[in-house]
Design a protein around this motif. Structure first.
Motif, PDB file in Angstrom:
ATOM      1  N   UNK A   1      -1.321  -3.582  14.109  1.00 52.07           N
ATOM      2  CA  UNK A   1      -0.706  -4.007  12.774  1.00 52.07           C
ATOM      3  C   UNK A   1       0.301  -3.143  12.310  1.00 52.07           C
ATOM      4  N   UNK A   2       1.326  -3.564  11.721  1.00 52.61           N
ATOM      5  CA  UNK A   2       2.637  -2.745  11.424  1.00 52.61           C
ATOM      6  C   UNK A   2       2.100  -2.234   9.836  1.00 52.61           C
ATOM      7  N   UNK A   3       2.495  -0.932   9.639  1.00 49.32           N
ATOM      8  CA  UNK A   3       2.156  -0.551   8.421  1.00 49.32           C
ATOM      9  C   UNK A   3       3.453  -0.534   7.550  1.00 49.32           C
ATOM     10  N   UNK A   4       3.525  -1.642   6.663  1.00 52.75           N
ATOM     11  CA  UNK A   4       4.609  -1.960   5.733  1.00 52.75           C
ATOM     12  C   UNK A   4       5.065  -0.896   4.980  1.00 52.75           C
TER      13      UNK A   4
ATOM     14  N   UNK B   1       0.994  -1.255  -0.025  1.00 53.45           N
ATOM     15  CA  UNK B   1      -0.100  -0.005  -0.050  1.00 53.45           C
ATOM     16  C   UNK B   1       0.807   1.287   0.108  1.00 53.45           C
ATOM     17  N   UNK B   2       1.855   1.050   0.573  1.00 56.32           N
ATOM     18  CA  UNK B   2       2.845   2.428   0.881  1.00 56.32           C
ATOM     19  C   UNK B   2       3.474   2.635  -0.499  1.00 56.32           C
ATOM     20  N   UNK B   3       3.530   1.846  -1.528  1.00 57.15           N
ATOM     21  CA  UNK B   3       4.095   1.960  -2.867  1.00 57.15           C
ATOM     22  C   UNK B   3       2.827   2.356  -3.789  1.00 57.15           C
ATOM     23  N   UNK B   4       1.894   2.570  -3.332  1.00 57.32           N
ATOM     24  CA  UNK B   4       0.632   2.780  -4.164  1.00 57.32           C
ATOM     25  C   UNK B   4       0.067   1.626  -5.154  1.00 57.32           C
TER      26      UNK B   4
END
Length: 145
Positions: free
Chosen positions: A142-145, A97-100
């Motif tokens: 939950x960690x945010x990757x 998700x962090x990479x869109x």
């Protein structure tokens, strides 16, 4: 093997004949000279009316996992059984998700510590009677990757 024969009230020759193996095979297994394959062991104990079971340290029987359509991906492959499957993940539940990147229809919690903590919390919440006098495990972030 001796305990199985005793419960079945069978000699080595009788048990071997029922299982369709040479009587020496049963004798070598009992003597510890031969380690049978799982298939052979299942066949021998089945003719005596027994079956193999996997138990944990507390003696609880491990039951096989059910296989249903929602435990397979689009190509018909099973999801990894050691990972908790997240079908239709929410934002932040997928590592990319962090990479869109486009969110897949399923993902997994790959971090073992997070998975184990989530399982402990879930067991505590679901098995109320068993954990009635046990303090709750910490909530899992939950960690945010």
């Amino acid at each position: 093997m001796r305990a199985i024969r005793r419960r079945a009230d069978a000699s080595q020759r009788e048990l071997a004949r029922w299982a369709g193996v040479h009587h020496g095979t049963v004798g070598r297994i009992e003597a510890g000279v031969l380690t049978p394959s799982i298939a052979l062991l299942r066949r021998i104990i089945a003719v005596a009316g027994f079956q193999l079971a996997v138990v944990d340290g507390s003696g609880r029987v491990l039951t096989p996992m059910r296989d249903s359509d929602d435990t397979r991906d689009g190509a018909g492959r099973r999801y990894p059984s050691h990972l908790d499957t997240i079908l239709d993940p929410e934002p932040g539940e997928w590592w990319a998700d962090v990479y869109g990147l486009a969110r897949p229809p399923e993902t997994f919690y790959r971090n073992r510590a997070v998975r184990d903590a989530m399982r402990r919390r879930s067991q505590w919440e679901v098995r109320v009677a068993k954990y009635r006098n046990v303090p709750p495990p910490p909530r899992v972030v939950r960690p945010q990757w």
